[in-house]
Design an enzyme around this catalytic site. Structure first.
Site, PDB file in Angstrom:
ATOM      1  N   HIS A  98      -2.589  -1.572  -3.480  1.00  0.00           N
ATOM      2  CA  HIS A  98      -2.179  -0.165  -3.461  1.00  0.00           C
ATOM      3  C   HIS A  98      -0.673  -0.070  -3.586  1.00  0.00           C
ATOM      4  O   HIS A  98       0.066  -0.950  -3.140  1.00  0.00           O
ATOM      5  CB  HIS A  98      -2.689   0.557  -2.211  1.00  0.00           C
ATOM      6  CG  HIS A  98      -2.128   0.065  -0.916  1.00  0.00           C
ATOM      7  ND1 HIS A  98      -0.957   0.549  -0.366  1.00  0.00           N
ATOM      8  CD2 HIS A  98      -2.576  -0.858  -0.028  1.00  0.00           C
ATOM      9  CE1 HIS A  98      -0.722  -0.045   0.789  1.00  0.00           C
ATOM     10  NE2 HIS A  98      -1.686  -0.915   1.019  1.00  0.00           N
ATOM     11  N   ASP A 100       1.138   2.899  -2.770  1.00  0.00           N
ATOM     12  CA  ASP A 100       1.755   3.850  -1.861  1.00  0.00           C
ATOM     13  C   ASP A 100       2.139   3.146  -0.569  1.00  0.00           C
ATOM     14  O   ASP A 100       1.739   1.998  -0.325  1.00  0.00           O
ATOM     15  CB  ASP A 100       0.825   5.033  -1.593  1.00  0.00           C
ATOM     16  CG  ASP A 100      -0.437   4.610  -0.850  1.00  0.00           C
ATOM     17  OD1 ASP A 100      -0.919   3.484  -1.082  1.00  0.00           O
ATOM     18  OD2 ASP A 100      -0.952   5.398  -0.035  1.00  0.00           O
ATOM     19  N   ASP A 133       3.397  -4.495   2.652  1.00  0.00           N
ATOM     20  CA  ASP A 133       2.217  -3.626   2.514  1.00  0.00           C
ATOM     21  C   ASP A 133       2.508  -2.480   1.554  1.00  0.00           C
ATOM     22  O   ASP A 133       2.959  -1.424   1.949  1.00  0.00           O
ATOM     23  CB  ASP A 133       1.840  -3.083   3.894  1.00  0.00           C
ATOM     24  CG  ASP A 133       0.613  -2.189   3.865  1.00  0.00           C
ATOM     25  OD1 ASP A 133      -0.227  -2.362   2.975  1.00  0.00           O
ATOM     26  OD2 ASP A 133       0.514  -1.307   4.730  1.00  0.00           O
ATOM     27  N   GLU A 176      -7.225   3.854   1.182  1.00  0.00           N
ATOM     28  CA  GLU A 176      -6.888   2.679   2.017  1.00  0.00           C
ATOM     29  C   GLU A 176      -5.882   3.051   3.100  1.00  0.00           C
ATOM     30  O   GLU A 176      -6.125   2.848   4.259  1.00  0.00           O
ATOM     31  CB  GLU A 176      -6.332   1.530   1.193  1.00  0.00           C
ATOM     32  CG  GLU A 176      -6.274   0.234   1.987  1.00  0.00           C
ATOM     33  CD  GLU A 176      -5.032   0.083   2.804  1.00  0.00           C
ATOM     34  OE1 GLU A 176      -5.114  -0.505   3.879  1.00  0.00           O
ATOM     35  OE2 GLU A 176      -3.986   0.571   2.415  1.00  0.00           O
ATOM     36  N   GLU A 177      -4.748   3.585   2.739  1.00  0.00           N
ATOM     37  CA  GLU A 177      -3.861   4.043   3.803  1.00  0.00           C
ATOM     38  C   GLU A 177      -4.200   5.496   4.182  1.00  0.00           C
ATOM     39  O   GLU A 177      -4.052   5.844   5.321  1.00  0.00           O
ATOM     40  CB  GLU A 177      -2.401   3.946   3.403  1.00  0.00           C
ATOM     41  CG  GLU A 177      -1.917   2.592   2.961  1.00  0.00           C
ATOM     42  CD  GLU A 177      -1.760   1.614   4.076  1.00  0.00           C
ATOM     43  OE1 GLU A 177      -1.759   1.980   5.234  1.00  0.00           O
ATOM     44  OE2 GLU A 177      -1.645   0.454   3.785  1.00  0.00           O
ATOM     45  N   ASP A 207      -4.097  -7.559   0.752  1.00  0.00           N
ATOM     46  CA  ASP A 207      -3.641  -6.376   1.483  1.00  0.00           C
ATOM     47  C   ASP A 207      -3.836  -6.572   2.992  1.00  0.00           C
ATOM     48  O   ASP A 207      -4.173  -5.646   3.700  1.00  0.00           O
ATOM     49  CB  ASP A 207      -4.402  -5.135   0.989  1.00  0.00           C
ATOM     50  CG  ASP A 207      -3.910  -3.851   1.631  1.00  0.00           C
ATOM     51  OD1 ASP A 207      -2.757  -3.823   2.076  1.00  0.00           O
ATOM     52  OD2 ASP A 207      -4.687  -2.873   1.686  1.00  0.00           O
ATOM     53  N   HIS A 457       2.930  -1.471   9.292  1.00  0.00           N
ATOM     54  CA  HIS A 457       2.886  -0.026   9.522  1.00  0.00           C
ATOM     55  C   HIS A 457       3.943   0.408  10.523  1.00  0.00           C
ATOM     56  O   HIS A 457       3.889   1.527  11.035  1.00  0.00           O
ATOM     57  CB  HIS A 457       1.499   0.396  10.029  1.00  0.00           C
ATOM     58  CG  HIS A 457       0.445   0.357   8.975  1.00  0.00           C
ATOM     59  ND1 HIS A 457      -0.751   1.033   9.097  1.00  0.00           N
ATOM     60  CD2 HIS A 457       0.395  -0.257   7.780  1.00  0.00           C
ATOM     61  CE1 HIS A 457      -1.495   0.813   8.014  1.00  0.00           C
ATOM     62  NE2 HIS A 457      -0.815   0.028   7.213  1.00  0.00           N
TER      63      HIS A 457
END
Length: 486
Positions: A98, A100, A133, A176-177, A207, A457
């Site tokens: 991903h 983003d 990430d 996903e996020e 990921d 995160h």
């Protein structure tokens, strides 16, 4: 079959160029969960399309529709579908990542500008939002394709690429996020004969992360999730406790009573039937946890305090990876500002979730939860009203570690890192993993690049330089090992 020496040498000699490209990617604040950054997410898609097309990948954007975010109707960022190679005598690997990232502000506690890659030469850390990430791993694949393109070496396999740009807040929204909004429909639509995903033999997703900072791993399982909101309401408005305390049924009191009966301080789920749905533990699986290079001290280091529920390594790891957990997350509507306010809230909502494992599914668990909560509320004899709303659900996923896809990744790890990777299951969720497994009917592998302390995160997210460069070699070697597997 190791990657050709020319590929490994190319990766080594171009390390600084690869880091410069990562810096350019990090500089694009592709935050998908904030409407004000939506144009930057599209900018990131254009950046990747240009990078892929420059090295011979056929690329197209797939429209995923619209969404409402922050009160605005917005176009969803496109899925980026890429293809290179169509040799029927070769295996075809689908690569997912991903593009983003999570929100990040310097004021959150970052030591540096989160959208300017900071290179700490002393530690080798590449610090910036998305470095681990998932922009670093995503660019690891592009680094390998560039090496083959510039060296004019034929790829050992066919490659299909699926890149997603709307994944923030994976637990709640379905990208996903954000939980893969729109992508599930695209995958199912493109899974038939003659469609984009037709002929895919396996999937590789980079990921996730090592358990620690020492030992590479392969991940073969993820827990699912079912998330709930309990709302208790009564009075027509907020009340003064000096006037109405011990005079009326209070919603907050009822809510606390109900939520206190969901889980014990030792983590045992009190809802009848939920734990009974868990698939039996085999001796073979138990042995995997005993072999993992990860212990109670690692858990407590990550948590920042010595608060593990058990001193037994296998028990702690199985509780994280292969058993369900129930967590209480918060209460809406209650007074939480500084100071003291003697208010009785008219309505409060408590939120909790259950992480699911095989053979649990939201469809099996939700009825058990609703029956239990309504029965416990009835025991209170309250005149307030209770509502229960499931907000989101996703099934768990477990793959066959004896599949050639995992054998290839194991051999590649042994070649690059000179050690056998741990086989792990993650406590969190990546919903698209199960979608690929079910829609395509193929084995899915999670092959991480970053370390367990990357802070993906969190503030000051980083990717170690060694993991970026050695991880790029790992991804490339994996492709050759897939080709060599019988």
């Amino acid at each position: 079959m190791p990657a050709p020496k020319a590929i490994i040498d190319y990766i080594e000699s171009n390390a600084d160029n690869f880091i410069a490209r990562l810096s350019a990617a990090v500089a694009i604040p592709s935050v998908s969960g904030d409407a004000s950054y939506r144009s930057d997410v599209f900018k990131m898609a254009d950046f990747l399309k240009s990078e892929l097309e420059a090295i011979g990948v056929a690329v197209r954007f797939a429209d995923l529709g619209k969404q409402t975010l922050d009160g605005k109707e917005l176009r969803l960022p496109p899925a980026i579908l890429g293809s290179i190679g169509n040799d029927k005598n070769k295996r075809t690997v689908l690569l997912y990542a991903h593009y983003d990232v999570q929100p990040a502000l310097k004021s959150d506690g970052w030591h540096t500008d989160p959208f300017k890659l900071t290179i700490d030469k002393e530690s080798g850390r590449l610090i910036g939002r998305g470095s681990s990430d998932d922009k670093g791993p995503l660019l690891g694949w592009i680094n390998n394709l560039q090496a083959h393109h510039e060296l004019r070496l034929e790829l050992p396999i066919n490659i299909r690429i699926c890149l997603e740009g709307m994944t923030v807040e994976e637990d709640i929204k379905g990208m996903e996020e954000s939980g893969s909004e729109g992508l599930d429909d695209l995958i199912n639509a493109e899974a038939g004969p003659g469609k984009f995903f037709d002929g895919v033999d396996c999937v590789c997703i980079s990921d996730n992360y090592w358990l620690n900072t020492r030992t590479p791993c392969l991940t073969y399982g993820l827990r699912g999730l079912t998330y709930y909101k309990i709302k208790v309401s009564g009075p027509a408005r907020d009340l003064h406790s000096g006037v109405f305390g011990r005079t009326v049924h209070e919603p907050m009191t009822d809510l606390i009573q109900v939520m206190s009966r969901l889980v014990t301080p030792q983590g045992n789920i009190l809802i009848p039937g939920v734990e009974e749905l868990v698939a039996p533990l085999t001796e073979q699986e138990k042995a995997r946890y005993e072999r993992l290079d990860y212990g109670v001290s690692d858990v407590e280091y990550s948590a920042g305090a010595k608060i593990a529920l058990s001193s037994d390594k296998s028990t702690v790891l199985m509780n994280r990876m292969r058993y369900p957990s129930l967590s209480l997350h918060g209460i809406e509507g209650a007074f939480s500002a500084p100071g003291a306010k003697t208010v009785i809230p008219a309505s409060v909502s408590g939120k909790f979730s259950i992480r699911l494992v095989p053979d649990q599914t939201p469809d099996k668990v939700n009825p058990l939860v609703e029956k239990y909560i309504r029965a416990e509320f009835a025991k209170l004899g309250s005149k307030n009203v209770l509502e229960l709303e499931p907000l989101h659900g996703g099934k768990p996923w477990v793959a066959d570690v004896d599949h050639w896809n995992y054998r290839a990744a194991t051999k590649a790890t042994e070649i690059v890192y000179k050690m056998t990777p741990d086989l792990t299951r993650e406590g969190g969720s990546i919903p698209v993993t199960l979608t690929f497994a079910e829609a395509l009917g193929v084995n899915v592998l999670l092959l991480p690049m970053g370390r367990g302390d990357d802070g993906a995160h969190s503030t000051n997210e980083k990717l170690d330089r060694s993991n970026f460069i050695e991880g790029t070699k790992l991804l490339g070697t994996y492709l050759y090992e897939v080709a060599a597997e019988v």
